[in-house]
Design a protein around this motif. Structure first.
Motif, mmCIF file in Angstrom:
data_model
loop_
_atom_site.group_PDB
_atom_site.id
_atom_site.type_symbol
_atom_site.label_atom_id
_atom_site.label_comp_id
_atom_site.label_asym_id
_atom_site.label_seq_id
_atom_site.Cartn_x
_atom_site.Cartn_y
_atom_site.Cartn_z
ATOM 1 N N ASP A 253 9.101 -10.607 4.695
ATOM 2 C CA ASP A 253 8.829 -10.372 6.117
ATOM 3 C C ASP A 253 7.344 -10.184 6.403
ATOM 4 O O ASP A 253 6.960 -9.377 7.262
ATOM 5 C CB ASP A 253 9.630 -9.168 6.621
ATOM 6 N N SER B 145 4.482 -0.914 3.463
ATOM 7 C CA SER B 145 4.803 -1.593 4.717
ATOM 8 C C SER B 145 3.617 -1.586 5.667
ATOM 9 O O SER B 145 2.865 -0.602 5.734
ATOM 10 C CB SER B 145 5.975 -0.897 5.432
ATOM 11 N N GLN C 171 5.849 -5.514 2.506
ATOM 12 C CA GLN C 171 6.427 -6.152 3.688
ATOM 13 C C GLN C 171 5.621 -5.848 4.948
ATOM 14 O O GLN C 171 4.865 -4.883 5.017
ATOM 15 C CB GLN C 171 7.870 -5.679 3.900
ATOM 16 N N HIS C 172 5.759 -6.742 5.941
ATOM 17 C CA HIS C 172 5.255 -6.559 7.300
ATOM 18 C C HIS C 172 3.736 -6.592 7.407
ATOM 19 O O HIS C 172 3.148 -5.880 8.230
ATOM 20 C CB HIS C 172 5.803 -5.264 7.911
#
Length: 239
Positions: free
Chosen positions: A96, A45, A73-74
């Motif tokens: 995301d 992340s 993600q992110h």
């Protein structure tokens, strides 16, 4: 072996032994040929604004490598294959990852100037503002197969217009030739589900720009796209 932390350059087979959160990207770099990075079901992340401008996992000028089995993600882009050839990205959830319209990234999985890669059986969702999966620059012989590409429309940004460029699977090029897009399920994109882009919109100024040619788009499902305005299931440009 297990990975040790953020910004690590991986030169031998490794398995992630826990979740990894990094405040900037790239979080992990595959930097040698014929390496397997197994995420072990864990999550990589980004954390904070600086991560949003970077890459989660970068395959940098390598060949014969595999990334599999986890979540990214992110970041500004989840997974980037840059240069090299013959790599595999499989069974990864890429979600995301949000860039900006002015930045370099804004995609789930990006293949740039790289050939003969296999992007298979991934879940690519809620990325933007550009695409779920994209082939950029000279990319030949790549195969995008069996992926679920969903909701890449910037709804999570709270502004429907922000997803007006968001395409599920984008063949941008120029010279994105002889690629295969097969048996993917593409839904909820901001714009088109699957697009082969024009490489030039002003033929008088760039008549020598290579086209995107001989690509195969077969047995895909593309429905409920155009969520941020207008969009088609599959759109092929002629220039």
């Amino acid at each position: 072996m297990a990975t040790s932390g953020c910004s690590e350059e991986i030169t031998q087979d490794m398995t992630l032994d826990g979740d990894l959160t990094c405040d900037s990207g790239p979080a992990l770099v595959i930097a040698a040929d014929n390496v397997t990075l197994d995420l072990g079901g864990h999550t990589v992340s980004g954390d904070g604004a600086t991560a949003g401008g970077g890459v989660g996992i970068l395959l940098r000028d390598v060949s014969g490598c595999t990334l599999r089995n986890g979540t990214v993600q992110h970041f500004g882009a989840g997974v980037v294959v840059s240069g090299g050839s013959g790599n595999h990205v499989e069974h990864v959830t890429v979600q995301d990852n949000i860039g900006t319209e002015e930045g370099d990234f804004g995609d789930g999985i990006v293949v740039t100037a790289s050939n003969d890669n296999r992007i298979h059986n991934n879940t690519v969702q809620r990325n933007g503002p550009f695409s779920g999966i994209s082939l950029v620059q000279d990319c030949s012989g790549n195969e995008i197969r069996g992926n679920v590409v969903a909701d890449n429309n910037m709804a999570q940004a709270g502004d429907p217009a922000a997803g007006r460029q968001a395409i599920g699977i984008r063949l941008e090029g120029p010279a994105a030739n002889n690629n295969k897009v097969v048996r993917n399920h593409v839904t909820g994109s901001g714009s088109n589900g699957i697009t082969v882009h024009p490489t030039c919109t002003n033929l008088e100024r760039c008549s020598d720009t290579p086209a995107n040619e001989n690509n195969e788009i077969t047995y895909n499902t593309a429905n409920h796209n155009g969520m941020s305005g207008r969009g088609d299931g599959i759109k092929l440009f002629t220039v």
